[in-house]
Design a protein around this motif. Sequence first.
Motif, mmCIF file in Angstrom:
data_model
loop_
_atom_site.group_PDB
_atom_site.id
_atom_site.type_symbol
_atom_site.label_atom_id
_atom_site.label_comp_id
_atom_site.label_asym_id
_atom_site.label_seq_id
_atom_site.Cartn_x
_atom_site.Cartn_y
_atom_site.Cartn_z
ATOM 1 N N ILE A 1 0.882 -1.155 0.000
ATOM 2 C CA ILE A 1 0.000 0.000 0.000
ATOM 3 C C ILE A 1 0.927 1.215 0.000
ATOM 4 C CG2 ILE A 1 -1.763 1.304 1.214
ATOM 5 C CD1 ILE A 1 -2.735 -1.336 2.430
ATOM 6 N N PRO A 2 1.139 1.806 -1.179
ATOM 7 C CA PRO A 2 1.980 3.005 -1.234
ATOM 8 C C PRO A 2 1.250 4.158 -0.542
ATOM 9 C CG PRO A 2 1.708 2.007 -3.420
ATOM 10 C CD PRO A 2 0.706 1.384 -2.498
ATOM 11 N N TYR A 3 1.949 4.873 0.332
ATOM 12 C CA TYR A 3 1.305 5.978 1.043
ATOM 13 C C TYR A 3 2.250 7.148 1.218
ATOM 14 C CZ TYR A 3 3.641 5.016 5.538
ATOM 15 O OH TYR A 3 4.573 4.856 6.546
ATOM 16 N N ARG A 4 1.639 8.284 1.496
ATOM 17 C CA ARG A 4 2.357 9.528 1.794
ATOM 18 C C ARG A 4 1.430 10.396 2.624
ATOM 19 N NH1 ARG A 4 1.948 12.402 -4.207
ATOM 20 N NH2 ARG A 4 -0.237 12.998 -4.030
ATOM 21 N N PHE A 5 1.987 11.461 3.163
ATOM 22 C CA PHE A 5 1.181 12.445 3.869
ATOM 23 C C PHE A 5 1.057 13.660 2.964
ATOM 24 C CE2 PHE A 5 2.834 9.677 7.128
ATOM 25 C CZ PHE A 5 1.678 9.374 7.820
ATOM 26 N N LYS A 6 -0.169 14.143 2.857
ATOM 27 C CA LYS A 6 -0.483 15.213 1.909
ATOM 28 C C LYS A 6 0.376 16.445 2.172
ATOM 29 C CE LYS A 6 -4.499 17.201 -0.296
ATOM 30 N NZ LYS A 6 -5.951 17.154 -0.373
ATOM 31 N N CYS A 7 0.840 17.026 1.090
ATOM 32 C CA CYS A 7 1.672 18.225 1.157
ATOM 33 C C CYS A 7 0.821 19.421 0.742
ATOM 34 C CB CYS A 7 2.873 18.067 0.219
ATOM 35 S SG CYS A 7 4.118 19.323 0.416
ATOM 36 N N SER A 8 0.839 20.468 1.543
ATOM 37 C CA SER A 8 0.048 21.659 1.216
ATOM 38 C C SER A 8 0.797 22.526 0.210
ATOM 39 C CB SER A 8 -0.283 22.446 2.481
ATOM 40 O OG SER A 8 0.901 22.948 3.049
ATOM 41 N N SER A 9 0.116 23.533 -0.309
ATOM 42 C CA SER A 9 0.713 24.391 -1.341
ATOM 43 C C SER A 9 1.939 25.149 -0.841
ATOM 44 C CB SER A 9 -0.329 25.372 -1.873
ATOM 45 O OG SER A 9 -0.854 26.142 -0.819
ATOM 46 N N ASP A 10 2.031 25.368 0.473
ATOM 47 C CA ASP A 10 3.208 26.073 1.002
ATOM 48 C C ASP A 10 4.371 25.128 1.338
ATOM 49 O OD1 ASP A 10 2.434 24.842 3.337
ATOM 50 O OD2 ASP A 10 2.122 26.690 4.474
ATOM 51 N N GLY A 11 4.180 23.838 1.023
ATOM 52 C CA GLY A 11 5.263 22.878 1.210
ATOM 53 C C GLY A 11 5.269 22.159 2.537
ATOM 54 N N THR A 12 4.359 22.515 3.448
ATOM 55 C CA THR A 12 4.307 21.816 4.729
ATOM 56 C C THR A 12 3.549 20.497 4.572
ATOM 57 O OG1 THR A 12 2.319 23.006 5.399
ATOM 58 C CG2 THR A 12 4.435 23.936 6.104
ATOM 59 N N ILE A 13 3.982 19.514 5.324
ATOM 60 C CA ILE A 13 3.365 18.191 5.252
ATOM 61 C C ILE A 13 2.329 18.067 6.362
ATOM 62 C CG2 ILE A 13 3.805 15.715 5.445
ATOM 63 C CD1 ILE A 13 6.562 16.251 4.226
ATOM 64 N N SER A 14 1.129 17.660 5.980
ATOM 65 C CA SER A 14 0.048 17.525 6.953
ATOM 66 C C SER A 14 0.024 16.097 7.500
ATOM 67 C CB SER A 14 -1.295 17.859 6.294
ATOM 68 O OG SER A 14 -1.691 16.797 5.441
ATOM 69 N N ASP A 15 -0.946 15.820 8.354
ATOM 70 C CA ASP A 15 -1.097 14.457 8.853
ATOM 71 C C ASP A 15 -2.187 13.714 8.078
ATOM 72 O OD1 ASP A 15 -3.243 15.835 9.854
ATOM 73 O OD2 ASP A 15 -2.967 15.207 11.927
ATOM 74 N N GLU A 16 -2.637 14.306 6.950
ATOM 75 C CA GLU A 16 -3.661 13.665 6.122
ATOM 76 C C GLU A 16 -3.020 12.599 5.227
ATOM 77 O OE1 GLU A 16 -6.978 14.684 2.704
ATOM 78 O OE2 GLU A 16 -6.095 16.331 3.833
ATOM 79 N N LEU A 17 -3.460 11.377 5.419
ATOM 80 C CA LEU A 17 -2.902 10.226 4.721
ATOM 81 C C LEU A 17 -3.488 10.102 3.316
ATOM 82 C CD1 LEU A 17 -1.201 7.593 4.948
ATOM 83 C CD2 LEU A 17 -3.262 6.500 5.850
ATOM 84 N N GLU A 18 -2.609 9.862 2.338
ATOM 85 C CA GLU A 18 -3.026 9.553 0.980
ATOM 86 C C GLU A 18 -2.405 8.210 0.592
ATOM 87 O OE1 GLU A 18 -3.558 13.557 -1.551
ATOM 88 O OE2 GLU A 18 -1.473 13.073 -1.107
ATOM 89 N N VAL A 19 -3.159 7.407 -0.146
ATOM 90 C CA VAL A 19 -2.653 6.121 -0.637
ATOM 91 C C VAL A 19 -2.784 6.094 -2.147
ATOM 92 C CG1 VAL A 19 -3.087 4.858 1.502
ATOM 93 C CG2 VAL A 19 -4.875 4.967 -0.234
ATOM 94 N N LEU A 20 -1.926 5.309 -2.766
ATOM 95 C CA LEU A 20 -1.894 5.214 -4.222
ATOM 96 C C LEU A 20 -2.564 3.926 -4.664
ATOM 97 C CD1 LEU A 20 -0.742 6.636 -6.781
ATOM 98 C CD2 LEU A 20 1.201 5.083 -6.596
#
Length: 162
Positions: free
Chosen positions: A27-46
Amino acid sequence: MVCLVSRTGRHLQRYDNLGRRQVVGCIPYRFKCSSDGTISDELEVLVISSQKGQKMMFPKGGWELDESIEEAALRESIEEAGVIGNVECELGKWYFISKSHGTFYEGYMFPLLVKEELDFWPEQNVRRRTWMNVKEARDVCQHWWMKEALDILVERLASLQQ
């Protein structure tokens, strides 16, 4: 350097002692990156499409005799989804029957923290890849055992953030 050709054939395929084909996926995953480059705790999967393009799932395929289970998981993620990252601790093992082939399988799933998305990958012409939030991915994923693996990943990551 990444090989741009998928492995083919089953001459190196692993089977368990009951004759079930052994498959492994991520399960490829990452944490969503906002437009200002900060990484949130919102999980995204591919998720990726099946080769025929209708069903959505996570990358998975045969575990071969000349590779470790983690190497197989990473290889499948590169071949099918075009992502490279860190294969983390196993999410579990499932037994299931292929609806299309009527054969029994033993499947293992791993989280893959994505470090790089490739512009070119072996199966880019036969698959679509799409980043989604967990609810969307759970809704579109066609395999019950992959949904269970996703639930385990979500629980694991939530417990690490507490």
